[in-house]
Design an enzyme around this catalytic site. Sequence first.
Site, PDB file in Angstrom:
ATOM      1  N   ARG A  69      35.029 -18.601  -5.613  1.00  0.00           N
ATOM      2  CA  ARG A  69      34.559 -17.245  -5.359  1.00  0.00           C
ATOM      3  C   ARG A  69      35.268 -16.296  -6.325  1.00  0.00           C
ATOM      4  O   ARG A  69      36.378 -16.580  -6.781  1.00  0.00           O
ATOM      5  CB  ARG A  69      34.859 -16.816  -3.922  1.00  0.00           C
ATOM      6  CG  ARG A  69      34.254 -17.709  -2.843  1.00  0.00           C
ATOM      7  CD  ARG A  69      34.693 -17.250  -1.464  1.00  0.00           C
ATOM      8  NE  ARG A  69      34.072 -18.015  -0.384  1.00  0.00           N
ATOM      9  CZ  ARG A  69      34.601 -19.088   0.188  1.00  0.00           C
ATOM     10  NH1 ARG A  69      35.782 -19.547  -0.221  1.00  0.00           N
ATOM     11  NH2 ARG A  69      33.977 -19.722   1.159  1.00  0.00           N
ATOM     12  N   LYS A  93      38.939 -18.018   1.948  1.00  0.00           N
ATOM     13  CA  LYS A  93      38.744 -17.131   3.092  1.00  0.00           C
ATOM     14  C   LYS A  93      39.616 -17.577   4.259  1.00  0.00           C
ATOM     15  O   LYS A  93      39.831 -18.759   4.469  1.00  0.00           O
ATOM     16  CB  LYS A  93      37.270 -17.145   3.514  1.00  0.00           C
ATOM     17  CG  LYS A  93      36.335 -16.395   2.568  1.00  0.00           C
ATOM     18  CD  LYS A  93      34.929 -16.364   3.131  1.00  0.00           C
ATOM     19  CE  LYS A  93      34.004 -15.542   2.255  1.00  0.00           C
ATOM     20  NZ  LYS A  93      32.620 -15.498   2.814  1.00  0.00           N
ATOM     21  N   HIS A 163      29.010 -13.974  -8.234  1.00  0.00           N
ATOM     22  CA  HIS A 163      28.783 -14.950  -7.173  1.00  0.00           C
ATOM     23  C   HIS A 163      27.617 -15.882  -7.494  1.00  0.00           C
ATOM     24  O   HIS A 163      27.530 -16.981  -6.951  1.00  0.00           O
ATOM     25  CB  HIS A 163      28.545 -14.243  -5.839  1.00  0.00           C
ATOM     26  CG  HIS A 163      29.099 -14.985  -4.661  1.00  0.00           C
ATOM     27  ND1 HIS A 163      30.445 -15.298  -4.544  1.00  0.00           N
ATOM     28  CD2 HIS A 163      28.506 -15.511  -3.557  1.00  0.00           C
ATOM     29  CE1 HIS A 163      30.649 -15.960  -3.420  1.00  0.00           C
ATOM     30  NE2 HIS A 163      29.486 -16.117  -2.805  1.00  0.00           N
ATOM     31  N   ARG A 166      28.871 -19.187  -8.816  1.00  0.00           N
ATOM     32  CA  ARG A 166      29.312 -20.107  -7.751  1.00  0.00           C
ATOM     33  C   ARG A 166      28.098 -20.764  -7.090  1.00  0.00           C
ATOM     34  O   ARG A 166      28.103 -21.972  -6.819  1.00  0.00           O
ATOM     35  CB  ARG A 166      30.148 -19.348  -6.723  1.00  0.00           C
ATOM     36  CG  ARG A 166      30.442 -20.119  -5.425  1.00  0.00           C
ATOM     37  CD  ARG A 166      31.331 -19.264  -4.538  1.00  0.00           C
ATOM     38  NE  ARG A 166      31.281 -19.660  -3.143  1.00  0.00           N
ATOM     39  CZ  ARG A 166      32.051 -20.591  -2.577  1.00  0.00           C
ATOM     40  NH1 ARG A 166      32.909 -21.260  -3.311  1.00  0.00           N
ATOM     41  NH2 ARG A 166      31.955 -20.842  -1.282  1.00  0.00           N
ATOM     42  N   HIS A 189      33.966 -24.106   2.393  1.00  0.00           N
ATOM     43  CA  HIS A 189      33.253 -23.585   3.557  1.00  0.00           C
ATOM     44  C   HIS A 189      33.926 -24.041   4.842  1.00  0.00           C
ATOM     45  O   HIS A 189      34.283 -25.206   4.977  1.00  0.00           O
ATOM     46  CB  HIS A 189      31.807 -24.079   3.558  1.00  0.00           C
ATOM     47  CG  HIS A 189      30.969 -23.472   2.475  1.00  0.00           C
ATOM     48  ND1 HIS A 189      29.895 -24.122   1.905  1.00  0.00           N
ATOM     49  CD2 HIS A 189      31.050 -22.268   1.848  1.00  0.00           C
ATOM     50  CE1 HIS A 189      29.341 -23.344   0.990  1.00  0.00           C
ATOM     51  NE2 HIS A 189      30.024 -22.225   0.932  1.00  0.00           N
ATOM     52  N   TYR A 198      22.438 -25.200   0.822  1.00  0.00           N
ATOM     53  CA  TYR A 198      22.077 -25.625  -0.533  1.00  0.00           C
ATOM     54  C   TYR A 198      21.070 -26.775  -0.522  1.00  0.00           C
ATOM     55  O   TYR A 198      20.421 -27.034  -1.537  1.00  0.00           O
ATOM     56  CB  TYR A 198      23.328 -26.050  -1.302  1.00  0.00           C
ATOM     57  CG  TYR A 198      24.201 -24.892  -1.695  1.00  0.00           C
ATOM     58  CD1 TYR A 198      23.921 -24.141  -2.827  1.00  0.00           C
ATOM     59  CD2 TYR A 198      25.303 -24.535  -0.921  1.00  0.00           C
ATOM     60  CE1 TYR A 198      24.725 -23.061  -3.186  1.00  0.00           C
ATOM     61  CE2 TYR A 198      26.102 -23.461  -1.267  1.00  0.00           C
ATOM     62  CZ  TYR A 198      25.811 -22.733  -2.398  1.00  0.00           C
ATOM     63  OH  TYR A 198      26.600 -21.666  -2.740  1.00  0.00           O
TER      64      TYR A 198
END
Length: 222
Positions: A69, A93, A163, A166, A189, A198
């Site tokens: 990211r 994150k 982004h 990515r 994730h 995806y």
Amino acid sequence: EARWRTSGERSGMLSHTVRRPAVRSALRLREPRRLPVGLSLSDAATLTGSLRTWRDCAIAGLMLWCGLRSMEVLGLHVKDVDIGGRWVTVMGKGAKQRRVPLDPDVASVIDVYLLAERPESDSDSLFLVAKGPNRGGPLTPAGLRTVFRYHREVTGVTGGHPHALRHTFGTVLAEAGVDLAVMQALLGHAHVDTTARYIHLAPAHVKAEFDAARQRIRTQQR
């Protein structure tokens, strides 16, 4: 005259007006999320081919070929990059740390950036401002947006946001048939359902492989 009754009152013809707490279903439907939008490989090549500094090429490479990211890229410190071992330690994150394989070409670009272009600075951030009054300070999100805005205008690749690189990485992995759990680890994730978005961008035969992988993961989690 009718009045709202407390939940304990059950008398009279108007007892149906009793205000009762709404019954909530245990079933929760997840809000539909937009599919990630990446670039075609030709657009990605056009955008990255217009970059003129080692720093900007390294940043784009980390997003396009390592799946970071933009905030993860800006949060990197010099010590986080193991050029020889080809690993990069990423703080994602939720302050979750992961190690991502470093593409060899991207590793070479970072090496040249560190040796020949990175300004002298007391900051241990990997990517620094190269010119102007803030030279030597960490590159900011606004600075990164400015870089990509300029190159979108120069190349005409209107979707060339940080982004999107990515997302291009994630799409390429899906089309190559990479295992869903591996994709999840690479992209950082928290939930496999996020990675599974995806799948919808991949060919049908790859989708079948991902569906099977997802089922195996769910079975193991029970």
